[in-house]
Motif scaffolding. Sequence first.
Motif, PDB file in Angstrom:
ATOM      1  N   ILE A   1      15.406   3.812   4.071  1.00  0.00           N
ATOM      2  CA  ILE A   1      14.024   4.136   3.683  1.00  0.00           C
ATOM      3  C   ILE A   1      13.061   3.600   4.739  1.00  0.00           C
ATOM      4  O   ILE A   1      13.079   2.405   5.052  1.00  0.00           O
ATOM      5  CB  ILE A   1      13.682   3.515   2.324  1.00  0.00           C
ATOM      6  N   PRO A   2      12.195   4.436   5.300  1.00  0.00           N
ATOM      7  CA  PRO A   2      11.192   3.929   6.235  1.00  0.00           C
ATOM      8  C   PRO A   2      10.123   3.131   5.494  1.00  0.00           C
ATOM      9  O   PRO A   2       9.621   3.565   4.451  1.00  0.00           O
ATOM     10  CB  PRO A   2      10.609   5.198   6.854  1.00  0.00           C
ATOM     11  N   ILE A   3       9.812   1.948   5.998  1.00  0.00           N
ATOM     12  CA  ILE A   3       8.803   1.084   5.400  1.00  0.00           C
ATOM     13  C   ILE A   3       7.545   1.133   6.271  1.00  0.00           C
ATOM     14  O   ILE A   3       7.632   0.906   7.488  1.00  0.00           O
ATOM     15  CB  ILE A   3       9.297  -0.373   5.291  1.00  0.00           C
ATOM     16  N   GLN A   4       6.413   1.426   5.651  1.00  0.00           N
ATOM     17  CA  GLN A   4       5.166   1.553   6.405  1.00  0.00           C
ATOM     18  C   GLN A   4       4.188   0.450   6.030  1.00  0.00           C
ATOM     19  O   GLN A   4       4.186  -0.046   4.891  1.00  0.00           O
ATOM     20  CB  GLN A   4       4.528   2.914   6.128  1.00  0.00           C
ATOM     21  N   ASP A   5       3.357   0.054   6.998  1.00  0.00           N
ATOM     22  CA  ASP A   5       2.308  -0.920   6.697  1.00  0.00           C
ATOM     23  C   ASP A   5       1.106  -0.193   6.107  1.00  0.00           C
ATOM     24  O   ASP A   5       1.136   1.026   5.899  1.00  0.00           O
ATOM     25  CB  ASP A   5       1.937  -1.731   7.941  1.00  0.00           C
ATOM     26  N   ARG A   6       0.044  -0.916   5.854  1.00  0.00           N
ATOM     27  CA  ARG A   6      -1.113  -0.309   5.172  1.00  0.00           C
ATOM     28  C   ARG A   6      -1.822   0.724   6.028  1.00  0.00           C
ATOM     29  O   ARG A   6      -2.637   1.502   5.521  1.00  0.00           O
ATOM     30  CB  ARG A   6      -2.091  -1.400   4.751  1.00  0.00           C
ATOM     31  N   TRP A   7      -1.529   0.751   7.321  1.00  0.00           N
ATOM     32  CA  TRP A   7      -2.138   1.751   8.194  1.00  0.00           C
ATOM     33  C   TRP A   7      -1.227   2.956   8.408  1.00  0.00           C
ATOM     34  O   TRP A   7      -1.543   3.851   9.188  1.00  0.00           O
ATOM     35  CB  TRP A   7      -2.468   1.115   9.550  1.00  0.00           C
ATOM     36  N   GLY A   8      -0.102   2.959   7.728  1.00  0.00           N
ATOM     37  CA  GLY A   8       0.821   4.082   7.839  1.00  0.00           C
ATOM     38  C   GLY A   8       1.790   3.994   8.999  1.00  0.00           C
ATOM     39  O   GLY A   8       2.514   4.954   9.274  1.00  0.00           O
TER      40      GLY A   8
END
Length: 289
Positions: free
Chosen positions: A206-213
């Motif tokens: 699963i790709p994990i993204q920060d709050r900026w995408g």
Amino acid sequence: MADHELAPTCTRDQALAAGLTRAQLRDDGRRISRGLYVSRAVPLDVRAACLATLPVLPPGSAFSHLTAAALLRAPVEHRWPLHLSVPPDVYRPRRVRLRTHVRRLTDDDVVRHGDLPVTSGAQTWLDLAALLPAGELVAVGDALLRAGHLDGMGLSARLRRAGGVRGIVVARELAPLLSPLAASRPESLVRHALVAGGLPEPEVQIPIQDRWGNEVAHADLGWERWKVALEYEGRQHAEARQFGRDVDRYSLMGAGGWLVLRFAGRHLGRLDTVVDRAAAALRSRGAHW
């Protein structure tokens, strides 16, 4: 053998014709079966053993079952004997360290792997469905998909014409679970245990993204809907540089609201613990199934 310009594998007749004495053959050649040798100058692996047996194979035969899986680099523990599938209308070699299976294979069921005839990824996986525990079968299927020896369409076609062969029920049940994204045998074992334990099927890598995408990490397994991730950590994660990268990755995942469960080799012998902890984590995030 090399001094007499022999190949790394040879028959007794070839060695004697090249000028080796029986004593030299005994000292330099490792006997695979009657009259078949592998030189001590090369590693005695499954490929070398199979090459040594080629001169005695009947027409239309192919290495199969665990031997085929090992040749295709699937995660299996291969031991003697070598497994060979032969058509019903040819002789069956009766030799030490060689086990024959009589079956009628189509052209689609056999491939060339280097110089060796080997059952296809789909045929190999179907053969192993009658031999391996379900979790190990998933691990083999994932590895064959990952290496390009198996694809969904080919597997579906093979299972459709399988009839009532041994293992077909298990194979048809587990085929939808296979994924080329699984990175290792332990991840496959854990994924199967979760599904067999009644949990929702986890997503893989699963790709994990920060709050900026921005993509900042990947989870081995997990459920994005509830932000629960499972990470399997092998020995390489104990290395200093990898440990530092892991710490950074887990802190980024935690900052993004992910609950991360970490597991290691000790848990492969008690997968029920993995299932129980994953279920508790999902429920803590409001999951119902």
